[in-house]
Scaffold this motif. Structure first.
Motif, PDB file in Angstrom:
ATOM      1  N   ASP A   8       0.816  -1.209   0.000  1.00 48.10           N
ATOM      2  CA  ASP A   8       0.000   0.000   0.000  1.00 48.10           C
ATOM      3  C   ASP A   8       0.859   1.271   0.000  1.00 48.10           C
ATOM      4  O   ASP A   8       0.472   2.289  -0.572  1.00 48.10           O
ATOM      5  CB  ASP A   8      -0.945  -0.006   1.206  1.00 48.10           C
ATOM      6  N   ASN A   9       2.044   1.200   0.604  1.00 46.51           N
ATOM      7  CA  ASN A   9       2.955   2.347   0.628  1.00 46.51           C
ATOM      8  C   ASN A   9       3.854   2.399  -0.609  1.00 46.51           C
ATOM      9  O   ASN A   9       4.748   3.242  -0.681  1.00 46.51           O
ATOM     10  CB  ASN A   9       3.804   2.315   1.903  1.00 46.51           C
ATOM     11  N   GLY A  10       3.639   1.515  -1.560  1.00 49.90           N
ATOM     12  CA  GLY A  10       4.389   1.556  -2.816  1.00 49.90           C
ATOM     13  C   GLY A  10       5.826   1.072  -2.710  1.00 49.90           C
ATOM     14  O   GLY A  10       6.638   1.341  -3.597  1.00 49.90           O
ATOM     15  N   ILE A  11       6.155   0.341  -1.660  1.00 52.30           N
ATOM     16  CA  ILE A  11       7.529  -0.126  -1.472  1.00 52.30           C
ATOM     17  C   ILE A  11       7.792  -1.369  -2.315  1.00 52.30           C
ATOM     18  O   ILE A  11       8.882  -1.531  -2.864  1.00 52.30           O
ATOM     19  CB  ILE A  11       7.816  -0.368   0.021  1.00 52.30           C
ATOM     20  N   ILE A  12       6.799  -2.250  -2.405  1.00 53.96           N
ATOM     21  CA  ILE A  12       6.862  -3.399  -3.301  1.00 53.96           C
ATOM     22  C   ILE A  12       5.519  -3.507  -4.022  1.00 53.96           C
ATOM     23  O   ILE A  12       4.561  -2.822  -3.666  1.00 53.96           O
ATOM     24  CB  ILE A  12       7.183  -4.732  -2.572  1.00 53.96           C
ATOM     25  N   THR A  13       5.471  -4.395  -4.995  1.00 54.03           N
ATOM     26  CA  THR A  13       4.231  -4.635  -5.733  1.00 54.03           C
ATOM     27  C   THR A  13       3.668  -6.004  -5.346  1.00 54.03           C
ATOM     28  O   THR A  13       4.374  -6.840  -4.765  1.00 54.03           O
ATOM     29  CB  THR A  13       4.483  -4.617  -7.251  1.00 54.03           C
ATOM     30  N   VAL A  14       2.412  -6.221  -5.698  1.00 59.38           N
ATOM     31  CA  VAL A  14       1.801  -7.536  -5.484  1.00 59.38           C
ATOM     32  C   VAL A  14       2.592  -8.591  -6.243  1.00 59.38           C
ATOM     33  O   VAL A  14       2.819  -9.697  -5.743  1.00 59.38           O
ATOM     34  CB  VAL A  14       0.317  -7.543  -5.909  1.00 59.38           C
ATOM     35  N   GLU A  15       3.063  -8.246  -7.433  1.00 55.80           N
ATOM     36  CA  GLU A  15       3.839  -9.204  -8.236  1.00 55.80           C
ATOM     37  C   GLU A  15       5.139  -9.590  -7.533  1.00 55.80           C
ATOM     38  O   GLU A  15       5.554 -10.751  -7.571  1.00 55.80           O
ATOM     39  CB  GLU A  15       4.118  -8.636  -9.629  1.00 55.80           C
ATOM     40  N   GLU A  16       5.796  -8.632  -6.881  1.00 56.97           N
ATOM     41  CA  GLU A  16       7.016  -8.956  -6.132  1.00 56.97           C
ATOM     42  C   GLU A  16       6.698  -9.884  -4.966  1.00 56.97           C
ATOM     43  O   GLU A  16       7.471 -10.798  -4.654  1.00 56.97           O
ATOM     44  CB  GLU A  16       7.685  -7.675  -5.624  1.00 56.97           C
ATOM     45  N   LEU A  17       5.566  -9.666  -4.320  1.00 54.28           N
ATOM     46  CA  LEU A  17       5.157 -10.545  -3.219  1.00 54.28           C
ATOM     47  C   LEU A  17       4.851 -11.944  -3.755  1.00 54.28           C
ATOM     48  O   LEU A  17       5.234 -12.942  -3.149  1.00 54.28           O
ATOM     49  CB  LEU A  17       3.943  -9.956  -2.494  1.00 54.28           C
ATOM     50  N   ARG A  18       4.187 -12.011  -4.897  1.00 56.37           N
ATOM     51  CA  ARG A  18       3.899 -13.307  -5.527  1.00 56.37           C
ATOM     52  C   ARG A  18       5.207 -14.053  -5.817  1.00 56.37           C
ATOM     53  O   ARG A  18       5.329 -15.246  -5.562  1.00 56.37           O
ATOM     54  CB  ARG A  18       3.110 -13.125  -6.809  1.00 56.37           C
ATOM     55  N   GLU A  19       6.177 -13.338  -6.359  1.00 57.94           N
ATOM     56  CA  GLU A  19       7.464 -13.967  -6.672  1.00 57.94           C
ATOM     57  C   GLU A  19       8.136 -14.463  -5.393  1.00 57.94           C
ATOM     58  O   GLU A  19       8.689 -15.557  -5.365  1.00 57.94           O
ATOM     59  CB  GLU A  19       8.366 -12.961  -7.403  1.00 57.94           C
ATOM     60  N   LEU A  20       8.071 -13.665  -4.346  1.00 57.40           N
ATOM     61  CA  LEU A  20       8.670 -14.053  -3.058  1.00 57.40           C
ATOM     62  C   LEU A  20       8.096 -15.376  -2.565  1.00 57.40           C
ATOM     63  O   LEU A  20       8.835 -16.293  -2.225  1.00 57.40           O
ATOM     64  CB  LEU A  20       8.435 -12.952  -2.015  1.00 57.40           C
ATOM     65  N   VAL A  21       6.781 -15.499  -2.546  1.00 50.60           N
ATOM     66  CA  VAL A  21       6.164 -16.709  -1.993  1.00 50.60           C
ATOM     67  C   VAL A  21       6.227 -17.890  -2.956  1.00 50.60           C
ATOM     68  O   VAL A  21       5.915 -19.017  -2.556  1.00 50.60           O
ATOM     69  CB  VAL A  21       4.719 -16.465  -1.508  1.00 50.60           C
ATOM     70  N   SER A  22       6.641 -17.670  -4.178  1.00 55.93           N
ATOM     71  CA  SER A  22       6.798 -18.799  -5.097  1.00 55.93           C
ATOM     72  C   SER A  22       7.903 -19.738  -4.620  1.00 55.93           C
ATOM     73  O   SER A  22       7.986 -20.881  -5.066  1.00 55.93           O
ATOM     74  CB  SER A  22       7.096 -18.305  -6.517  1.00 55.93           C
ATOM     75  N   HIS A  23       8.739 -19.295  -3.690  1.00 55.90           N
ATOM     76  CA  HIS A  23       9.839 -20.090  -3.139  1.00 55.90           C
ATOM     77  C   HIS A  23       9.435 -20.819  -1.856  1.00 55.90           C
ATOM     78  O   HIS A  23      10.288 -21.375  -1.183  1.00 55.90           O
ATOM     79  CB  HIS A  23      11.042 -19.182  -2.824  1.00 55.90           C
ATOM     80  N   ARG A  24       8.147 -20.850  -1.526  1.00 56.12           N
ATOM     81  CA  ARG A  24       7.723 -21.327  -0.205  1.00 56.12           C
ATOM     82  C   ARG A  24       7.822 -22.825   0.008  1.00 56.12           C
ATOM     83  O   ARG A  24       7.878 -23.276   1.139  1.00 56.12           O
ATOM     84  CB  ARG A  24       6.315 -20.846   0.101  1.00 56.12           C
ATOM     85  N   GLY A  25       7.808 -23.618  -1.039  1.00 60.08           N
ATOM     86  CA  GLY A  25       7.830 -25.065  -0.840  1.00 60.08           C
ATOM     87  C   GLY A  25       6.668 -25.471   0.064  1.00 60.08           C
ATOM     88  O   GLY A  25       5.526 -25.077  -0.170  1.00 60.08           O
TER      89      GLY A  25
END
Length: 166
Positions: free
Chosen positions: A114-131
């Protein structure tokens, strides 16, 4: 290997962090481990002596140094905090890639978006590594794009709040 679920607690109501902490406590009671990373909060849980006693089952991290909430910080301090926030997201990525815990809670990560620090897409990419790691997001604003990759969304609203003096 089965992928860990992604759970969201969002809304204007009180109790999003408490709900996420409840998941961590349930996991610890079952012999599992949880890592909690707090964002945008002034004095977070990480400094609490009680929280330190929950280690190693539950570990809490807060990379920002300010004692006040992000929205109340001066603009120049907010800019300084952005690198700390990005570092904490890098730490979250490492936790997920190494399978360091059973549950990763990203407390107020929706506020980071919401503060524009990251995007939803960046968060999606982050959790793609969750196993197999379960991931929990909290924050006030629910972004529609989250619905494309999360498993469960709880909308929290407060019907009445009266602060009691104890």
């Amino acid at each position: 290997m089965e992928q860990g679920k992604i759970i969201v607690f969002s809304g204007e109501g009180r109790g999003k962090t408490a709900a996420a902490l409840g998941i961590a406590l349930d996991a610890a009671a079952d012999g599992k481990t949880a890592v909690i990373i707090q964002f945008l909060k002034g004095r977070g849980l990480a400094e609490s002596i009680f929280c330190k006693r929950m280690e190693p089952a539950i570990k809490i991290f807060r990379f920002e140094k300010s004692e006040i909430d992000y929205d109340e910080r001066p603009a120049e301090q907010q800019q300084d905090d952005i690198s700390s926030i990005r570092n904490s997201l890098g730490f979250a990525r490492k936790v997920l890639k190494t399978g360091e815990c059973d549950i990763l809670i990203l407390d107020e990560v929706l506020g980071v978006i919401d503060n524009g620090i990251i995007t939803v897409e960046e968060l999606r990419e982050l959790v793609s590594h969750r196993g197999a790691t379960q991931v929990v997001f909290t924050g006030r604003v629910l972004f529609g794009e989250l619905c494309t990759f999360v498993d469960e969304i709880s909308q929290i609203s407060t019907v009445r709040f009266k602060k009691y003096d104890v």
